[in-house]
Design a protein around this motif. Sequence first.
Motif, PDB file in Angstrom:
ATOM      1  N   TYR A   1     -23.730  33.054  31.454  1.00  0.00           N
ATOM      2  CA  TYR A   1     -22.848  33.720  30.508  1.00  0.00           C
ATOM      3  C   TYR A   1     -23.695  34.369  29.411  1.00  0.00           C
ATOM      4  O   TYR A   1     -24.758  33.879  29.057  1.00  0.00           O
ATOM      5  CB  TYR A   1     -21.907  32.714  29.848  1.00  0.00           C
TER       6      TYR A   1
ATOM      7  N   HIS B   1     -23.792  35.178  25.527  1.00  0.00           N
ATOM      8  CA  HIS B   1     -23.184  34.761  24.269  1.00  0.00           C
ATOM      9  C   HIS B   1     -23.833  35.526  23.117  1.00  0.00           C
ATOM     10  O   HIS B   1     -25.040  35.784  23.118  1.00  0.00           O
ATOM     11  CB  HIS B   1     -23.431  33.263  24.015  1.00  0.00           C
TER      12      HIS B   1
ATOM     13  N   TYR C   1     -20.317  31.608  16.020  1.00  0.00           N
ATOM     14  CA  TYR C   1     -20.019  32.175  17.332  1.00  0.00           C
ATOM     15  C   TYR C   1     -19.296  33.509  17.144  1.00  0.00           C
ATOM     16  O   TYR C   1     -18.371  33.628  16.335  1.00  0.00           O
ATOM     17  CB  TYR C   1     -19.156  31.198  18.128  1.00  0.00           C
TER      18      TYR C   1
ATOM     19  N   HIS D   1     -18.370  35.902  23.822  1.00  0.00           N
ATOM     20  CA  HIS D   1     -19.138  35.672  25.039  1.00  0.00           C
ATOM     21  C   HIS D   1     -18.400  36.267  26.228  1.00  0.00           C
ATOM     22  O   HIS D   1     -17.192  36.503  26.170  1.00  0.00           O
ATOM     23  CB  HIS D   1     -19.460  34.193  25.252  1.00  0.00           C
TER      24      HIS D   1
ATOM     25  N   THR E   1     -26.271  31.396  28.652  1.00  0.00           N
ATOM     26  CA  THR E   1     -25.997  29.986  28.939  1.00  0.00           C
ATOM     27  C   THR E   1     -25.519  29.858  30.378  1.00  0.00           C
ATOM     28  O   THR E   1     -24.827  30.741  30.889  1.00  0.00           O
ATOM     29  CB  THR E   1     -24.941  29.391  27.997  1.00  0.00           C
ATOM     30  N   VAL E   2     -25.882  28.744  30.978  1.00  0.00           N
ATOM     31  CA  VAL E   2     -25.534  28.533  32.377  1.00  0.00           C
ATOM     32  C   VAL E   2     -24.075  28.152  32.492  1.00  0.00           C
ATOM     33  O   VAL E   2     -23.567  27.364  31.689  1.00  0.00           O
ATOM     34  CB  VAL E   2     -26.406  27.414  32.977  1.00  0.00           C
ATOM     35  N   HIS E   3     -23.396  28.739  33.467  1.00  0.00           N
ATOM     36  CA  HIS E   3     -22.007  28.376  33.718  1.00  0.00           C
ATOM     37  C   HIS E   3     -21.980  27.029  34.434  1.00  0.00           C
ATOM     38  O   HIS E   3     -22.277  26.934  35.615  1.00  0.00           O
ATOM     39  CB  HIS E   3     -21.335  29.438  34.594  1.00  0.00           C
ATOM     40  N   SER E   4     -21.636  26.013  33.662  1.00  0.00           N
ATOM     41  CA  SER E   4     -21.599  24.671  34.226  1.00  0.00           C
ATOM     42  C   SER E   4     -20.322  24.005  33.798  1.00  0.00           C
ATOM     43  O   SER E   4     -19.991  23.988  32.617  1.00  0.00           O
ATOM     44  CB  SER E   4     -22.803  23.854  33.724  1.00  0.00           C
ATOM     45  N   GLY E   5     -19.566  23.489  34.733  1.00  0.00           N
ATOM     46  CA  GLY E   5     -18.267  22.915  34.401  1.00  0.00           C
ATOM     47  C   GLY E   5     -18.349  21.662  33.564  1.00  0.00           C
ATOM     48  O   GLY E   5     -17.433  21.308  32.856  1.00  0.00           O
ATOM     49  N   GLY E   6     -19.487  20.996  33.619  1.00  0.00           N
ATOM     50  CA  GLY E   6     -19.604  19.761  32.849  1.00  0.00           C
ATOM     51  C   GLY E   6     -20.849  19.765  32.017  1.00  0.00           C
ATOM     52  O   GLY E   6     -21.657  20.682  32.083  1.00  0.00           O
ATOM     53  N   GLY E   7     -20.970  18.753  31.217  1.00  0.00           N
ATOM     54  CA  GLY E   7     -22.196  18.573  30.462  1.00  0.00           C
ATOM     55  C   GLY E   7     -22.319  19.519  29.295  1.00  0.00           C
ATOM     56  O   GLY E   7     -21.353  20.144  28.856  1.00  0.00           O
ATOM     57  N   ALA E   8     -23.514  19.587  28.786  1.00  0.00           N
ATOM     58  CA  ALA E   8     -23.762  20.434  27.625  1.00  0.00           C
ATOM     59  C   ALA E   8     -25.234  20.775  27.593  1.00  0.00           C
ATOM     60  O   ALA E   8     -26.070  20.071  28.152  1.00  0.00           O
ATOM     61  CB  ALA E   8     -23.373  19.686  26.346  1.00  0.00           C
ATOM     62  N   ASP E   9     -25.554  21.874  26.980  1.00  0.00           N
ATOM     63  CA  ASP E   9     -26.936  22.285  26.780  1.00  0.00           C
ATOM     64  C   ASP E   9     -27.131  22.701  25.342  1.00  0.00           C
ATOM     65  O   ASP E   9     -26.224  23.277  24.727  1.00  0.00           O
ATOM     66  CB  ASP E   9     -27.286  23.477  27.677  1.00  0.00           C
ATOM     67  N   GLY E  10     -28.313  22.421  24.832  1.00  0.00           N
ATOM     68  CA  GLY E  10     -28.633  22.920  23.506  1.00  0.00           C
ATOM     69  C   GLY E  10     -28.865  24.414  23.547  1.00  0.00           C
ATOM     70  O   GLY E  10     -29.295  24.957  24.556  1.00  0.00           O
ATOM     71  N   LEU E  11     -28.557  25.080  22.449  1.00  0.00           N
ATOM     72  CA  LEU E  11     -28.781  26.508  22.353  1.00  0.00           C
ATOM     73  C   LEU E  11     -30.209  26.777  21.894  1.00  0.00           C
ATOM     74  O   LEU E  11     -30.750  26.037  21.079  1.00  0.00           O
ATOM     75  CB  LEU E  11     -27.810  27.130  21.351  1.00  0.00           C
TER      76      LEU E  11
ATOM     77  N   ASN F   1     -17.875  17.667  23.100  1.00  0.00           N
ATOM     78  CA  ASN F   1     -19.313  17.731  22.824  1.00  0.00           C
ATOM     79  C   ASN F   1     -19.584  17.894  21.343  1.00  0.00           C
ATOM     80  O   ASN F   1     -18.913  18.661  20.649  1.00  0.00           O
ATOM     81  CB  ASN F   1     -19.952  18.935  23.536  1.00  0.00           C
TER      82      ASN F   1
ATOM     83  N   PHE G   1     -23.231  18.148  18.641  1.00  0.00           N
ATOM     84  CA  PHE G   1     -24.672  18.382  18.668  1.00  0.00           C
ATOM     85  C   PHE G   1     -25.253  18.263  17.261  1.00  0.00           C
ATOM     86  O   PHE G   1     -24.592  18.609  16.285  1.00  0.00           O
ATOM     87  CB  PHE G   1     -24.971  19.813  19.144  1.00  0.00           C
TER      88      PHE G   1
ATOM     89  N   TYR H   1     -28.774  19.750  15.413  1.00  0.00           N
ATOM     90  CA  TYR H   1     -29.965  20.584  15.491  1.00  0.00           C
ATOM     91  C   TYR H   1     -30.683  20.534  14.142  1.00  0.00           C
ATOM     92  O   TYR H   1     -30.091  20.235  13.113  1.00  0.00           O
ATOM     93  CB  TYR H   1     -29.584  22.060  15.696  1.00  0.00           C
TER      94      TYR H   1
ATOM     95  N   LEU I   1     -32.814  21.252  19.286  1.00  0.00           N
ATOM     96  CA  LEU I   1     -31.794  20.232  19.510  1.00  0.00           C
ATOM     97  C   LEU I   1     -32.389  18.844  19.320  1.00  0.00           C
ATOM     98  O   LEU I   1     -33.391  18.497  19.952  1.00  0.00           O
ATOM     99  CB  LEU I   1     -31.218  20.381  20.919  1.00  0.00           C
TER     100      LEU I   1
ATOM    101  N   PHE J   1     -27.394  15.190  21.364  1.00  0.00           N
ATOM    102  CA  PHE J   1     -26.017  15.592  21.536  1.00  0.00           C
ATOM    103  C   PHE J   1     -25.215  14.452  22.155  1.00  0.00           C
ATOM    104  O   PHE J   1     -25.771  13.483  22.677  1.00  0.00           O
ATOM    105  CB  PHE J   1     -25.884  16.890  22.340  1.00  0.00           C
TER     106      PHE J   1
ATOM    107  N   VAL K   1     -16.146  20.768  26.756  1.00  0.00           N
ATOM    108  CA  VAL K   1     -17.041  20.446  27.868  1.00  0.00           C
ATOM    109  C   VAL K   1     -17.425  21.710  28.618  1.00  0.00           C
ATOM    110  O   VAL K   1     -16.596  22.589  28.832  1.00  0.00           O
ATOM    111  CB  VAL K   1     -16.344  19.457  28.833  1.00  0.00           C
ATOM    112  N   GLY K   2     -18.682  21.793  29.026  1.00  0.00           N
ATOM    113  CA  GLY K   2     -19.159  22.952  29.789  1.00  0.00           C
ATOM    114  C   GLY K   2     -20.265  23.644  29.045  1.00  0.00           C
ATOM    115  O   GLY K   2     -20.121  23.980  27.862  1.00  0.00           O
ATOM    116  N   SER K   3     -21.391  23.874  29.741  1.00  0.00           N
ATOM    117  CA  SER K   3     -22.545  24.487  29.069  1.00  0.00           C
ATOM    118  C   SER K   3     -22.264  25.898  28.602  1.00  0.00           C
ATOM    119  O   SER K   3     -22.935  26.405  27.708  1.00  0.00           O
ATOM    120  CB  SER K   3     -23.740  24.518  30.017  1.00  0.00           C
ATOM    121  N   TYR K   4     -21.258  26.559  29.190  1.00  0.00           N
ATOM    122  CA  TYR K   4     -20.964  27.938  28.811  1.00  0.00           C
ATOM    123  C   TYR K   4     -20.008  28.033  27.629  1.00  0.00           C
ATOM    124  O   TYR K   4     -19.732  29.110  27.123  1.00  0.00           O
ATOM    125  CB  TYR K   4     -20.350  28.671  30.005  1.00  0.00           C
TER     126      TYR K   4
ATOM    127  N   GLN L   1     -20.399  27.108  21.024  1.00  0.00           N
ATOM    128  CA  GLN L   1     -20.580  26.039  20.067  1.00  0.00           C
ATOM    129  C   GLN L   1     -20.202  26.548  18.672  1.00  0.00           C
ATOM    130  O   GLN L   1     -20.520  27.673  18.305  1.00  0.00           O
ATOM    131  CB  GLN L   1     -22.030  25.549  20.091  1.00  0.00           C
TER     132      GLN L   1
END
Lengths: 113, 113
Positions: free
Chosen positions: A32, A34, A46, A49, A91-101, B31, B33, B35, B45, B48, B96-99, B102
């Motif tokens: 995605y 953003h 934000y 996106h 950012t990766v399209h992922s249905g779960g989890g989370a990633d730091g920016l 979620n 976080f 930072y 990060l 989280f 929820v979801g990396s995409y 935030q």
Amino acid sequence: DAKTTQPNSMESNEEEPVHLPCNHSTISGTDYIHWYRQLPSQGPEYVIHGLTSNVNNRMASLAIAEDRKSSTLILHRATLRDAAVYYCILTVHSGGGADGLTFGKGTHLIIQP
Amino acid sequence: DVKVTQSSRYLVKRTGEKVFLECVQDMDHENMFWYRQDPGLGLRLIYFSYDVKMKEKGDIPEGYSVSREKKERFSLILESASTNQTSMYLCASSFVGSYQPQHFGDGTRLSIL
């Protein structure tokens, strides 16, 4: 991680449209696009996106190239309050989890009255 | 609108003190976080959390711990503050979801003397 490239700075006049470019030639099909912005002494905000289609919201529009290797953030009528650093990230399209920016250097947008 | 509230905008503490930074969000986001943002180093990060009582280390967890006892609240703890922890601390939340976008608080500028 796919990287983005933005101009270091841009200048525009108040009440005129602003087009902020972003190149992401190594984007993958699940990334995605953003946009965030950060005003002085504030947290990132934000903006918008999208994945493939152009997107509009109350703050801005996002135009995505057909090959998705570039995108443009459009502020339709800039005000002095739009002066900020604008960050384009993937950012990766992922249905779960989370990633730091991870923000790059972004584009420092200067608005002239 | 999403509201992420950090307990203090500015905080001054002494070396060796235990420091608590609090963050509350009102959007029922799963979620949350923490930072830190430093000039030249960008956004990094620390930790989280994707659910109550769940936490994951980020890129720079050393010297920090976190607590999430309620869904809306995420606390960052500096166990024994040191001068290299002087920084801007930013809390964010998302679905929820990396995409998912935030949403950030205004930040706490922490100085350790």
